[in-house]
Design a protein around this motif. Structure first.
Motif, PDB file in Angstrom:
ATOM      1  N   VAL A  90     -36.902 -40.465  28.135  1.00 13.10           N
ATOM      2  CA  VAL A  90     -37.228 -39.120  28.552  1.00 13.10           C
ATOM      3  C   VAL A  90     -38.271 -38.435  27.868  1.00 13.10           C
ATOM      4  O   VAL A  90     -39.090 -38.237  28.138  1.00 13.10           O
ATOM      5  N   VAL A  91     -37.853 -38.727  26.618  1.00 21.45           N
ATOM      6  CA  VAL A  91     -38.739 -38.044  25.524  1.00 21.45           C
ATOM      7  C   VAL A  91     -40.142 -38.596  25.394  1.00 21.45           C
ATOM      8  O   VAL A  91     -41.253 -37.937  25.632  1.00 21.45           O
ATOM      9  N   LEU A  92     -40.048 -39.779  25.772  1.00 23.27           N
ATOM     10  CA  LEU A  92     -41.563 -40.674  25.960  1.00 23.27           C
ATOM     11  C   LEU A  92     -42.191 -40.083  27.359  1.00 23.27           C
ATOM     12  O   LEU A  92     -43.397 -39.844  27.036  1.00 23.27           O
ATOM     13  N   ILE A  93     -41.615 -39.978  28.283  1.00 25.45           N
ATOM     14  CA  ILE A  93     -42.174 -39.578  29.529  1.00 25.45           C
ATOM     15  C   ILE A  93     -42.670 -38.202  29.061  1.00 25.45           C
ATOM     16  O   ILE A  93     -43.786 -37.607  29.621  1.00 25.45           O
ATOM     17  N   PHE A 118     -49.940 -43.148  31.513  1.00 23.39           N
ATOM     18  CA  PHE A 118     -49.466 -44.557  31.912  1.00 23.39           C
ATOM     19  C   PHE A 118     -48.557 -45.537  30.585  1.00 23.39           C
ATOM     20  O   PHE A 118     -47.869 -46.120  30.897  1.00 23.39           O
ATOM     21  N   VAL A 119     -49.216 -45.391  29.474  1.00 25.32           N
ATOM     22  CA  VAL A 119     -48.822 -46.104  28.264  1.00 25.32           C
ATOM     23  C   VAL A 119     -47.300 -45.598  28.079  1.00 25.32           C
ATOM     24  O   VAL A 119     -46.736 -46.558  27.801  1.00 25.32           O
ATOM     25  N   THR A 120     -47.443 -44.178  27.799  1.00 24.62           N
ATOM     26  CA  THR A 120     -46.118 -43.793  27.450  1.00 24.62           C
ATOM     27  C   THR A 120     -45.041 -44.062  28.568  1.00 24.62           C
ATOM     28  O   THR A 120     -43.766 -44.360  28.166  1.00 24.62           O
ATOM     29  N   THR A 121     -45.312 -43.902  29.760  1.00 26.07           N
ATOM     30  CA  THR A 121     -44.295 -44.270  30.712  1.00 26.07           C
ATOM     31  C   THR A 121     -43.979 -45.803  30.743  1.00 26.07           C
ATOM     32  O   THR A 121     -42.805 -46.006  30.845  1.00 26.07           O
ATOM     33  N   ARG A 127     -41.253 -51.745  27.982  1.00 23.25           N
ATOM     34  CA  ARG A 127     -42.540 -52.517  27.734  1.00 23.25           C
ATOM     35  C   ARG A 127     -43.021 -52.067  26.392  1.00 23.25           C
ATOM     36  O   ARG A 127     -43.064 -51.057  25.884  1.00 23.25           O
ATOM     37  N   ARG A 128     -43.290 -53.222  25.581  1.00 20.28           N
ATOM     38  CA  ARG A 128     -43.698 -53.002  24.241  1.00 20.28           C
ATOM     39  C   ARG A 128     -45.354 -53.591  23.920  1.00 20.28           C
ATOM     40  O   ARG A 128     -45.832 -53.673  23.034  1.00 20.28           O
ATOM     41  N   ALA A 129     -45.910 -53.826  25.118  1.00 19.18           N
ATOM     42  CA  ALA A 129     -47.278 -54.588  24.870  1.00 19.18           C
ATOM     43  C   ALA A 129     -48.401 -53.215  25.070  1.00 19.18           C
ATOM     44  O   ALA A 129     -48.977 -52.928  26.089  1.00 19.18           O
ATOM     45  N   ILE A 130     -48.526 -52.430  23.935  1.00 19.79           N
ATOM     46  CA  ILE A 130     -49.350 -51.122  24.173  1.00 19.79           C
ATOM     47  C   ILE A 130     -50.790 -51.381  24.240  1.00 19.79           C
ATOM     48  O   ILE A 130     -51.373 -50.792  24.946  1.00 19.79           O
ATOM     49  N   LEU A 131     -51.408 -52.481  23.668  1.00 22.24           N
ATOM     50  CA  LEU A 131     -52.714 -52.868  23.735  1.00 22.24           C
ATOM     51  C   LEU A 131     -53.049 -53.253  25.007  1.00 22.24           C
ATOM     52  O   LEU A 131     -53.692 -52.724  25.828  1.00 22.24           O
TER      53      LEU A 131
END
Length: 165
Positions: A90-93, A118-121, A127-131
């Protein structure tokens, strides 16, 4: 008739009214009412057909149906058992939404703002593939921007990347 037959399945505890479900139903109903109230304030520039107030009313009708269904299931005790709350997604979104607002507010444009959301959601969903997610987000939001800007001729917030297109 035995006692087990009268009360149903002995392994299942009797279902109770789900108070949290009723609160959620009430919040959905309030949100629907706010949308309808806000839509009434929009001025219609069309002489016939639907104006800009139509879509919030449609969304409000959907929210009202969800509220009614949630309320009925909460009264019957049919809502699924909730898991323990993990505040990190929730905090990330919420961080993503704050970034979206800040980037658009400071002139960063639609592409960068939508990519940040998109990346934070995706991180909120585990999902941990940030790049990789960043690349996917930039490509998708660029395509969406081009579709809205060029095909539909609808304006979206512009920033440095949009000016290059």
């Amino acid at each position: 008739m035995t006692q087990d037959d009268a009360s149903g399945d002995p392994a299942q505890p009797p279902r109770r009214v789900d108070r949290a479900g009723i609160v959620i139903a009430a919040l959905l109903a309030v949100l629907a009412a706010v949308l309808v109230f806000d839509a009434r304030g929009l001025s219609s520039t069309t002489m016939y057909g639907m104006g800009p107030e139509a879509m919030p009313v449609v969304v409000a009708c959907g929210l009202a149906l969800l509220a009614i269904g949630n309320f009925v299931d909460a009264l019957r005790g049919n809502l699924p058992v909730r898991e323990s709350a993990d505040p990190v997604p929730v905090v990330l979104i919420l961080i993503g939404l704050a970034l979206l607002i800040a980037i658009i507010g400071f002139g960063g444009g639609f592409i960068l703002a939508t990519s940040a959301l998109f990346v934070t959601t995706s991180a909120a969903f585990g999902r941990r593939a940030i790049l990789v997610d960043s690349i996917i987000a930039l490509v998708m939001s660029t395509l969406i921007y081009l579709a809205f800007d060029r095909l539909l001729t609808l304006s979206l917030p512009t920033g440095p990347l949009e000016r290059l297109l």
